[in-house]
Design an enzyme around this catalytic site. Structure first.
Site, PDB file in Angstrom:
ATOM      1  N   HIS A   1       3.976   8.366  11.385  1.00 34.84           N
ATOM      2  CA  HIS A   1       4.086   7.027  11.969  1.00 34.84           C
ATOM      3  C   HIS A   1       5.322   6.897  12.857  1.00 34.84           C
ATOM      4  O   HIS A   1       6.235   7.732  12.822  1.00 34.84           O
ATOM      5  CB  HIS A   1       4.170   5.995  10.840  1.00 34.84           C
TER       6      HIS A   1
ATOM      7  N   GLU B   1       2.863   7.841   1.561  1.00 40.51           N
ATOM      8  CA  GLU B   1       3.974   8.750   1.269  1.00 40.51           C
ATOM      9  C   GLU B   1       4.103   8.928  -0.236  1.00 40.51           C
ATOM     10  O   GLU B   1       3.540   8.148  -1.024  1.00 40.51           O
ATOM     11  CB  GLU B   1       5.266   8.165   1.859  1.00 40.51           C
TER      12      GLU B   1
END
Length: 220
Positions: free
Chosen positions: A12, A85
């Protein structure tokens, strides 16, 4: 012979916690102004690629990045929490120095790459390296299967990309990875059943030089 899927696994855009080197994990931090610019540049770079599907972590820093790509391709973004994550428990929101001071034993286990150590719980329960790695790889293989001989994009996080890199290089979990992953750099993998092969790593040509400070490469 089974056909493989090309999977672009991309981190990202930048967040404020990235900029200040704070662990994010499952904390849902937004892109900052620089991160939005990175996402737009990435989307422009990928607009001529023939993509069959776009996948994303459900955390907003990944989803916002994926949505910019989707605008060019008339494709929906398939959101999947399996691509979050790693959960860092009590470490989330802290800098490396703060972790070392508050949790010296867990900090030592982290830097020793103990694959089964679990950090102290915080707002969320932490994951071990091993548990996270298995989650990441299973999810990558799962989304690749329906797209044999085609190309898909996955917008995710440092740990997801590192897990794929480990498999591609046959790197044991007990070995600490030191590979840098810049925000929105493009990493191309070939996925076929239980095999993951690296095609190209760290394409960051869409980022301006000032977006790549030297100290950023000193990753956790």
């Amino acid at each position: 012979m089974m056909q493989s899927t090309e999977v672009l696994i991309i981190r990202h855009g930048q967040t404020d916690w990235n900029a200040t080197k704070r662990l994010q994990g499952h904390s849902d931090t937004p892109l900052n102004e620089k991160g939005i610019g990175q996402a737009l540049a990435l989307a422009d770079t990928l607009r001529e690629e023939k993509l069959e599907a776009i996948f994303s972590s459900d955390l907003q820093r990944a989803l916002r990045t994926a949505e910019e790509i989707a605008k060019w391709h008339n494709l929906p973004v398939t959101v999947d929490p399996a691509f979050r994550e790693r959960s860092y428990g009590a470490f989330e929101g802290l800098s490396r120095d703060e972790i070392k001071t508050r949790y010296p034993e867990s900090h030592a286990a982290w830097y020793a790459a103990d694959p089964d150590h679990v950090f102290p719980p915080g707002e969320r329960i932490a994951e071990s390296i091993r548990a996270f790695h298995h989650r990441a790889i299973e999810a990558i293989q799962r989304i690749a299967r329906p797209y044999a001989s085609k190309k898909i994009v996955l917008i995710a996080h440092f740990g997801i990309i590192e897990s794929a890199y480990r498999v591609a290089h046959d790197m044991p979990l007990e070995v600490r990875s030191r590979v840098p992953v810049l925000n929105t750099s493009i990493n191309r993998f070939r996925v076929c059943e239980n095999r993951i092969e690296l095609i190209a790593w760290g394409d960051d040509g869409h980022l301006e030089p000032q977006q790549k400070p030297a100290d950023y490469l000193k990753h956790f």
